[in-house]
Design an enzyme around this catalytic site. Sequence first.
Site, PDB file in Angstrom:
ATOM      1  N   GLN A  51       0.709  -1.168  -0.079  1.00 39.50           N
ATOM      2  CA  GLN A  51       0.162   0.035  -0.129  1.00 39.50           C
ATOM      3  C   GLN A  51       0.591   1.271   0.026  1.00 39.50           C
ATOM      4  OE1 GLN A  51      -2.645  -1.363   3.359  1.00 39.50           O
ATOM      5  NE2 GLN A  51      -4.170  -0.134   2.336  1.00 39.50           N
ATOM      6  N   CYS A  93     -10.359   0.155   4.199  1.00 35.70           N
ATOM      7  CA  CYS A  93      -9.136  -0.027   3.763  1.00 35.70           C
ATOM      8  C   CYS A  93      -8.376   1.345   3.267  1.00 35.70           C
ATOM      9  CB  CYS A  93      -9.003  -0.884   2.383  1.00 35.70           C
ATOM     10  SG  CYS A  93      -7.584  -1.246   1.811  1.00 35.70           S
TER      11      CYS A  93
HETATM   12 ZN   LIG Z   1      -6.353  -2.846   3.131  1.00 30.04          ZN
END
Ligand SMILES: [Zn+2]
Length: 171
Positions: A51, A93
């Site tokens: 991420q 998220c």
């Molecule tokens: Zn996530």
Amino acid sequence: MAILPVRIYGDAVLRETARPLASIDGTISTLAANMFATLKRYQGLGLAAPQVGLAVRLFIMDASEVAGVGEPTVFINPEIIGTNGEAIYQEGCLSFPGVYFDVRRPRQIGVRYLDLDGREHTIEDNGVLGRIILHEYDHLEGRLFVDTLTEQDRRNVEAAMREKGIIPPAP
Ligand SMILES: [Zn+2]
């Protein structure tokens, strides 16, 4: 510590299978510290290295302030060593700002991982910590929580993100 840019849905790195970390050195400690700063900035519960653009098998979790459980933890080269039961929780998220929906996953999980000193640990949990660990672990496999939705629901999520300008318009 630095706030790192968080990769948003559609970024190819989120679909990569992350590679194991062969060694744990100062750059990894710095990465983890920066990821904790980033997690705090966005008030998230967990953040995986892909991420922030690095396809390596590391994620962090900190539910101590937001959910009042556990402690800040770094998971390196984690392995899910068992799951049991089933539970539905609402998830979000950081790669999907403003998107929340119910996800069905195992209720109880066990995970084995290394810490920043290379020491091995095992955690078992049947609550929010287990849920965070499963969500973050999926990021290391290139899986995202929208993959649990039906095709139609996933399109609806994408449309809502386009409308808010979070992802670019459809070509
Ligand atoms: Zn996530």
